[in-house]
Write a protein that holds these residues in place. Sequence first.
Motif, PDB file in Angstrom:
ATOM      1  N   VAL A  16       0.850  -1.195   0.000  1.00 38.55           N
ATOM      2  CA  VAL A  16       0.000   0.000   0.000  1.00 38.55           C
ATOM      3  C   VAL A  16       0.886   1.245   0.000  1.00 38.55           C
ATOM      4  O   VAL A  16       0.652   2.189  -0.762  1.00 38.55           O
ATOM      5  CB  VAL A  16      -0.974   0.008   1.198  1.00 38.55           C
ATOM      6  CG1 VAL A  16      -1.666   1.361   1.343  1.00 38.55           C
ATOM      7  CG2 VAL A  16      -1.995  -1.111   1.074  1.00 38.55           C
ATOM      8  N   LYS A  17       1.923   1.238   0.810  1.00 42.11           N
ATOM      9  CA  LYS A  17       2.847   2.369   0.874  1.00 42.11           C
ATOM     10  C   LYS A  17       3.497   2.614  -0.485  1.00 42.11           C
ATOM     11  O   LYS A  17       3.579   3.754  -0.948  1.00 42.11           O
ATOM     12  CB  LYS A  17       3.916   2.112   1.939  1.00 42.11           C
ATOM     13  CG  LYS A  17       4.915   3.234   2.079  1.00 42.11           C
ATOM     14  CD  LYS A  17       5.918   2.919   3.173  1.00 42.11           C
ATOM     15  CE  LYS A  17       6.924   4.043   3.339  1.00 42.11           C
ATOM     16  NZ  LYS A  17       7.885   3.742   4.425  1.00 42.11           N
ATOM     17  N   GLU A  18       3.981   1.556  -1.132  1.00 44.03           N
ATOM     18  CA  GLU A  18       4.635   1.691  -2.436  1.00 44.03           C
ATOM     19  C   GLU A  18       3.683   2.279  -3.484  1.00 44.03           C
ATOM     20  O   GLU A  18       4.065   3.178  -4.247  1.00 44.03           O
ATOM     21  CB  GLU A  18       5.152   0.333  -2.907  1.00 44.03           C
ATOM     22  CG  GLU A  18       6.324  -0.174  -2.095  1.00 44.03           C
ATOM     23  CD  GLU A  18       6.660  -1.636  -2.371  1.00 44.03           C
ATOM     24  OE1 GLU A  18       5.997  -2.280  -3.226  1.00 44.03           O
ATOM     25  OE2 GLU A  18       7.590  -2.150  -1.731  1.00 44.03           O
ATOM     26  N   VAL A  19       2.451   1.781  -3.523  1.00 45.14           N
ATOM     27  CA  VAL A  19       1.480   2.279  -4.498  1.00 45.14           C
ATOM     28  C   VAL A  19       1.113   3.723  -4.169  1.00 45.14           C
ATOM     29  O   VAL A  19       1.014   4.573  -5.064  1.00 45.14           O
ATOM     30  CB  VAL A  19       0.228   1.373  -4.562  1.00 45.14           C
ATOM     31  CG1 VAL A  19      -0.836   1.957  -5.479  1.00 45.14           C
ATOM     32  CG2 VAL A  19       0.608  -0.040  -5.004  1.00 45.14           C
ATOM     33  N   ARG A  20       0.932   4.013  -2.891  1.00 47.56           N
ATOM     34  CA  ARG A  20       0.603   5.377  -2.456  1.00 47.56           C
ATOM     35  C   ARG A  20       1.674   6.354  -2.918  1.00 47.56           C
ATOM     36  O   ARG A  20       1.369   7.410  -3.500  1.00 47.56           O
ATOM     37  CB  ARG A  20       0.471   5.426  -0.928  1.00 47.56           C
ATOM     38  CG  ARG A  20       0.255   6.824  -0.375  1.00 47.56           C
ATOM     39  CD  ARG A  20       0.232   6.860   1.142  1.00 47.56           C
ATOM     40  NE  ARG A  20       1.474   6.499   1.791  1.00 47.56           N
ATOM     41  CZ  ARG A  20       2.567   7.272   1.835  1.00 47.56           C
ATOM     42  NH1 ARG A  20       2.597   8.445   1.248  1.00 47.56           N
ATOM     43  NH2 ARG A  20       3.651   6.862   2.483  1.00 47.56           N
ATOM     44  N   LEU A  25       0.667  10.442  -3.410  1.00 48.02           N
ATOM     45  CA  LEU A  25      -0.189  10.849  -2.290  1.00 48.02           C
ATOM     46  C   LEU A  25       0.573  10.746  -0.971  1.00 48.02           C
ATOM     47  O   LEU A  25       1.260   9.761  -0.712  1.00 48.02           O
ATOM     48  CB  LEU A  25      -1.427   9.956  -2.198  1.00 48.02           C
ATOM     49  CG  LEU A  25      -2.586  10.387  -3.076  1.00 48.02           C
ATOM     50  CD1 LEU A  25      -3.497   9.227  -3.357  1.00 48.02           C
ATOM     51  CD2 LEU A  25      -3.360  11.490  -2.392  1.00 48.02           C
ATOM     52  N   SER A  26       0.413  11.755  -0.140  1.00 49.25           N
ATOM     53  CA  SER A  26       0.989  11.708   1.200  1.00 49.25           C
ATOM     54  C   SER A  26       0.128  10.814   2.090  1.00 49.25           C
ATOM     55  O   SER A  26      -1.025  10.503   1.750  1.00 49.25           O
ATOM     56  CB  SER A  26       1.047  13.112   1.803  1.00 49.25           C
ATOM     57  OG  SER A  26      -0.258  13.598   2.043  1.00 49.25           O
ATOM     58  N   GLN A  27       0.669  10.439   3.229  1.00 51.49           N
ATOM     59  CA  GLN A  27      -0.110   9.678   4.213  1.00 51.49           C
ATOM     60  C   GLN A  27      -1.354  10.460   4.596  1.00 51.49           C
ATOM     61  O   GLN A  27      -2.449   9.905   4.671  1.00 51.49           O
ATOM     62  CB  GLN A  27       0.728   9.394   5.460  1.00 51.49           C
ATOM     63  CG  GLN A  27       1.863   8.441   5.243  1.00 51.49           C
ATOM     64  CD  GLN A  27       2.706   8.272   6.498  1.00 51.49           C
ATOM     65  OE1 GLN A  27       2.617   9.046   7.448  1.00 51.49           O
ATOM     66  NE2 GLN A  27       3.531   7.238   6.496  1.00 51.49           N
ATOM     67  N   HIS A  57     -10.732  -1.682   4.333  1.00 50.31           N
ATOM     68  CA  HIS A  57      -9.757  -0.607   4.137  1.00 50.31           C
ATOM     69  C   HIS A  57      -9.079  -0.752   2.774  1.00 50.31           C
ATOM     70  O   HIS A  57      -8.943   0.221   2.028  1.00 50.31           O
ATOM     71  CB  HIS A  57      -8.654  -0.642   5.207  1.00 50.31           C
ATOM     72  CG  HIS A  57      -9.104  -0.379   6.585  1.00 50.31           C
ATOM     73  ND1 HIS A  57      -8.516  -0.989   7.676  1.00 50.31           N
ATOM     74  CD2 HIS A  57     -10.069   0.424   7.100  1.00 50.31           C
ATOM     75  CE1 HIS A  57      -9.082  -0.563   8.790  1.00 50.31           C
ATOM     76  NE2 HIS A  57     -10.038   0.299   8.457  1.00 50.31           N
ATOM     77  N   LEU A  58      -8.643  -1.975   2.471  1.00 51.97           N
ATOM     78  CA  LEU A  58      -7.919  -2.207   1.220  1.00 51.97           C
ATOM     79  C   LEU A  58      -8.785  -1.908   0.005  1.00 51.97           C
ATOM     80  O   LEU A  58      -8.307  -1.360  -0.989  1.00 51.97           O
ATOM     81  CB  LEU A  58      -7.387  -3.632   1.174  1.00 51.97           C
ATOM     82  CG  LEU A  58      -6.340  -3.957   2.243  1.00 51.97           C
ATOM     83  CD1 LEU A  58      -5.961  -5.424   2.182  1.00 51.97           C
ATOM     84  CD2 LEU A  58      -5.116  -3.070   2.091  1.00 51.97           C
ATOM     85  N   ASN A  59     -10.049  -2.236   0.080  1.00 54.59           N
ATOM     86  CA  ASN A  59     -10.960  -1.942  -1.021  1.00 54.59           C
ATOM     87  C   ASN A  59     -11.109  -0.431  -1.205  1.00 54.59           C
ATOM     88  O   ASN A  59     -11.066   0.075  -2.329  1.00 54.59           O
ATOM     89  CB  ASN A  59     -12.322  -2.598  -0.771  1.00 54.59           C
ATOM     90  CG  ASN A  59     -13.223  -2.500  -1.970  1.00 54.59           C
ATOM     91  OD1 ASN A  59     -12.900  -2.994  -3.042  1.00 54.59           O
ATOM     92  ND2 ASN A  59     -14.374  -1.860  -1.796  1.00 54.59           N
ATOM     93  N   GLU A  60     -11.275   0.299  -0.117  1.00 58.11           N
ATOM     94  CA  GLU A  60     -11.423   1.753  -0.197  1.00 58.11           C
ATOM     95  C   GLU A  60     -10.123   2.416  -0.653  1.00 58.11           C
ATOM     96  O   GLU A  60     -10.153   3.371  -1.438  1.00 58.11           O
ATOM     97  CB  GLU A  60     -11.888   2.315   1.148  1.00 58.11           C
ATOM     98  CG  GLU A  60     -13.289   1.870   1.545  1.00 58.11           C
ATOM     99  CD  GLU A  60     -14.342   2.202   0.497  1.00 58.11           C
ATOM    100  OE1 GLU A  60     -14.372   3.361   0.025  1.00 58.11           O
ATOM    101  OE2 GLU A  60     -15.122   1.303   0.123  1.00 58.11           O
ATOM    102  N   ILE A  61      -8.996   1.915  -0.183  1.00 63.31           N
ATOM    103  CA  ILE A  61      -7.703   2.455  -0.608  1.00 63.31           C
ATOM    104  C   ILE A  61      -7.520   2.232  -2.106  1.00 63.31           C
ATOM    105  O   ILE A  61      -7.054   3.126  -2.829  1.00 63.31           O
ATOM    106  CB  ILE A  61      -6.553   1.820   0.199  1.00 63.31           C
ATOM    107  CG1 ILE A  61      -6.610   2.307   1.654  1.00 63.31           C
ATOM    108  CG2 ILE A  61      -5.199   2.146  -0.433  1.00 63.31           C
ATOM    109  CD1 ILE A  61      -5.710   1.544   2.598  1.00 63.31           C
TER     110      ILE A  61
END
Length: 79
Positions: A16-20, A25-27, A57-61
């Motif tokens: 998730v961090k890598e894709v973000r 996008l910032s945290q 959470h993963l679906n919304e992210i």
Amino acid sequence: MATNLTGIELFVIQRVKEVRIAKGLSQEKLSLALNKGVGFIGDREAPSKKAKYNINHLNEIAKVLDCSPKDFWPECPLT
């Protein structure tokens, strides 16, 4: 500072961090896009925390990052 997170949980958090980051996008911005507190993503990405994502959470992210939830999972089971 060891956590009780499993290998798969740590893998998903890292993906998730890598894709973000790749999406720029910032945290904080991702947290707010999810209608969560500003520290929601940071709490999950911090190695000293026990916070983790659930399936919802993963679906919304994935919606916010315009990708598939499966992009956060490994191709093969972890050993």
